[in-house]
Design a protein around this motif. Sequence first.
Motif, mmCIF file in Angstrom:
data_model
loop_
_atom_site.group_PDB
_atom_site.id
_atom_site.type_symbol
_atom_site.label_atom_id
_atom_site.label_comp_id
_atom_site.label_asym_id
_atom_site.label_seq_id
_atom_site.Cartn_x
_atom_site.Cartn_y
_atom_site.Cartn_z
ATOM 1 N N SER A 58 0.835 -1.193 0.000
ATOM 2 C CA SER A 58 0.000 0.000 0.000
ATOM 3 C C SER A 58 0.868 1.240 0.000
ATOM 4 O O SER A 58 1.858 1.326 0.689
ATOM 5 C CB SER A 58 -0.885 0.022 1.242
ATOM 6 O OG SER A 58 -1.790 -1.038 1.164
ATOM 7 N N ASN A 59 0.462 2.159 -0.784
ATOM 8 C CA ASN A 59 1.211 3.399 -0.898
ATOM 9 C C ASN A 59 0.245 4.532 -0.606
ATOM 10 O O ASN A 59 -0.658 4.787 -1.357
ATOM 11 C CB ASN A 59 1.774 3.494 -2.311
ATOM 12 C CG ASN A 59 2.633 4.718 -2.482
ATOM 13 O OD1 ASN A 59 2.544 5.667 -1.702
ATOM 14 N ND2 ASN A 59 3.457 4.699 -3.510
ATOM 15 N N LEU A 60 0.471 5.183 0.491
ATOM 16 C CA LEU A 60 -0.495 6.167 0.946
ATOM 17 C C LEU A 60 -0.704 7.305 -0.032
ATOM 18 O O LEU A 60 -1.768 7.883 -0.085
ATOM 19 C CB LEU A 60 -0.073 6.734 2.306
ATOM 20 C CG LEU A 60 -0.239 5.776 3.479
ATOM 21 C CD1 LEU A 60 0.090 6.485 4.766
ATOM 22 C CD2 LEU A 60 -1.638 5.223 3.524
ATOM 23 N N SER A 61 0.301 7.623 -0.769
ATOM 24 C CA SER A 61 0.130 8.753 -1.674
ATOM 25 C C SER A 61 -0.267 8.286 -3.071
ATOM 26 O O SER A 61 -0.320 9.049 -4.007
ATOM 27 C CB SER A 61 1.401 9.584 -1.732
ATOM 28 O OG SER A 61 2.445 8.775 -2.197
ATOM 29 N N GLU A 62 -0.522 7.018 -3.159
ATOM 30 C CA GLU A 62 -0.950 6.474 -4.437
ATOM 31 C C GLU A 62 -2.270 7.114 -4.844
ATOM 32 O O GLU A 62 -3.127 7.365 -4.017
ATOM 33 C CB GLU A 62 -1.178 4.975 -4.301
ATOM 34 C CG GLU A 62 -1.403 4.265 -5.605
ATOM 35 C CD GLU A 62 -0.124 4.085 -6.365
ATOM 36 O OE1 GLU A 62 -0.169 4.181 -7.586
ATOM 37 O OE2 GLU A 62 0.917 3.845 -5.731
ATOM 38 N N SER A 63 -2.409 7.358 -6.072
ATOM 39 C CA SER A 63 -3.690 7.888 -6.483
ATOM 40 C C SER A 63 -4.206 7.071 -7.649
ATOM 41 O O SER A 63 -3.492 6.270 -8.229
ATOM 42 C CB SER A 63 -3.551 9.336 -6.883
ATOM 43 O OG SER A 63 -2.637 9.412 -7.931
HETATM 44 C C1 LIG Z 1 4.201 5.987 -3.850
HETATM 45 O O1 LIG Z 1 3.545 6.747 -4.851
HETATM 46 C C2 LIG Z 1 4.218 7.926 -5.198
HETATM 47 C C3 LIG Z 1 3.326 8.714 -6.156
HETATM 48 O O2 LIG Z 1 2.554 7.886 -6.952
HETATM 49 C C4 LIG Z 1 5.582 7.579 -5.795
HETATM 50 O O3 LIG Z 1 6.267 8.751 -6.126
HETATM 51 C C5 LIG Z 1 6.378 6.776 -4.787
HETATM 52 O O4 LIG Z 1 7.603 6.348 -5.354
HETATM 53 C C6 LIG Z 1 5.566 5.562 -4.319
HETATM 54 N N1 LIG Z 1 6.285 4.872 -3.262
HETATM 55 C C7 LIG Z 1 6.393 3.551 -3.197
HETATM 56 C C8 LIG Z 1 7.110 2.997 -2.027
HETATM 57 O O5 LIG Z 1 5.910 2.806 -4.055
#
Ligand SMILES: *[C@@H]1O[C@H](CO)[C@@H](O)[C@H](O)[C@H]1NC(C)=O
Length: 527
Positions: A58-63
């Motif tokens: 899970s990536n919290l800033s994932e959109s």
């Molecule tokens: C999480 O998502 C952000 C933006 O989509 C990206 O820049 C970042 O590398 C991601 N981190 C991981 C651990 O996947």
Amino acid sequence: MCFPESKKVVLFTFADICLLSLQLENHRTGLLWSVALVVAGTGSKLWEVPSVSFTSSSNLSESLQWEPHCQYRHLQDTVRITADIPPRLDGTWVSTRCEVRPGPEFLTRSYTFHPTRHFQALQHYYTDSGCEDPAYSLMIRGKLRLRQASWITRGGTEAEHHLSKVGIVVHSLAAKQRLASRLPPSCVGLTLGRVVPGKLYELYNTRAGRGCLAALGFSMMEMGLIRVETQHHNHGGKVQELFLGDIHTDWTQRTNYRPTGYQQPLQNAMHHIHPCPVCALVYRSTEQRPPVLPRSPAAHLSLAGRWVSQHCETRPNVLFLTRDFTFDSDQHAWEGIYRHYSDPACSQLTFTLRASGHYAQGNPSAKVSGATEFVFKVTQVSVTAIEEPTAKLLNGTRPGKCGQAGGWEVGVEQDLTPTDGCTVLGIKLPHKEYELFKTELNHRKHPMLLIGERPTDGSSPDRPQRRPTSFQAPLVLCSGGETYPSYRHGSGFNSKQVQLAASGTERLAQVMLLVFGSALCSWICVY
Ligand SMILES: *[C@@H]1O[C@H](CO)[C@@H](O)[C@H](O)[C@H]1NC(C)=O
Ligand SMILES: *[C@@H]1O[C@H](CO)[C@@H](O)[C@H](O)[C@H]1NC(C)=O
């Protein structure tokens, strides 16, 4: 109908399958359900939301990213969409075009939400499908309380509203006469015989019964389900859309129906698509001065070509899907591809359904001017299971009932025509439907196709009397010769958790959004 509590299935209509399956849940062994308490707002409010246990991926800033389907939209304009739970409603939200509700009713809306939770909703009703001739306006005041993330419609928030006052302004003598046939002779502050056009009368207050509102078919049940989506465009702009609950297609059900799908969204008056002349008109309107929409040039109805969904669509009874139609106007042939997803961002494909057949164009609609009647015949349906549980479910059906029994595999398409459909999916072939179509131009002067709304109860418009009087979300025309739509969504992990970035000082006020993994319900429903 799609009853979560019923053991099995269902009904099919060509655009519309509803598959209930408790069995499916049993196959979803990979998911551990838990309840997450998400602290929102000032931290005083607890949000109880269903949640899968988050994996390390899970990536919290994932959109959620929505890749436009058609080349014409491939303007390096990949739109990132986020949605807060609970939604932030403050501000004014307006219609972007003349809206059509089942009935039909033609209206524009301007809803304002205050931080105090009070809202003021303006609804302008018209006699015509172009919203050029205002009949009456309703001024609705009340209070809204957000309750919890919906367990039924993932991505939505349930809310309760309390009406304090509803006022009406009638705009013409003709409109007054039409109201006279619907309303009782007197309602709170209004005695129809003495109504003067342009003057505000009270139709409802907290001391009055709802008889007069019900006579108008009025309710604010749409406030029961709320979702706000923010589209972040690459060039820096953003568009915010407010999705409110759907209106039941059966007039007798609409004042007590608890929505599980959405209407077409309103847009934030500050963050809307450009250009939007209708937004400005609706925003500036008052109950005394309803917006009169400019006449839009009649778009010539030619179905020929390929038409696709612009967004992930949510249907009553929790279906997430995209539609993709091709019409051959010389052969009067059509093909529709329905891609079904388990999540409100349409990132987790569960299965696809390909239907085809012929169609016949009928008369211009007497009820919705500018729309045309059609009859569709579905002669062939194929299904591809994209995930194991669906494949297993179909694989377990009795021989002769749903394609080749024992022959279902993930990713392999099965023709359901030899078995005249599929009992477990509620598909029966051949099948006929009475349809209502309309074409329009969108804000970019690009052709849009509106196809009739499906009956909310999951039934099929298989008789002329059941022909729809309102529409589903518009499809857009692809400029020919393109490949199938595809979606790009981050790293493709199962549960997407989106967190809106909070500016440091506002950390407490920050909102967490959970867009859940692949199963909320113990059943899936399909259109
Ligand atoms: C999480 O998502 C952000 C933006 O989509 C990206 O820049 C970042 O590398 C991601 N981190 C991981 C651990 O996947
Ligand atoms: C479907 O059934 C057949 C025969 O019982 C079996 O060999 C096959 O593995 C099953 N496929 C799936 C996806 O369950």
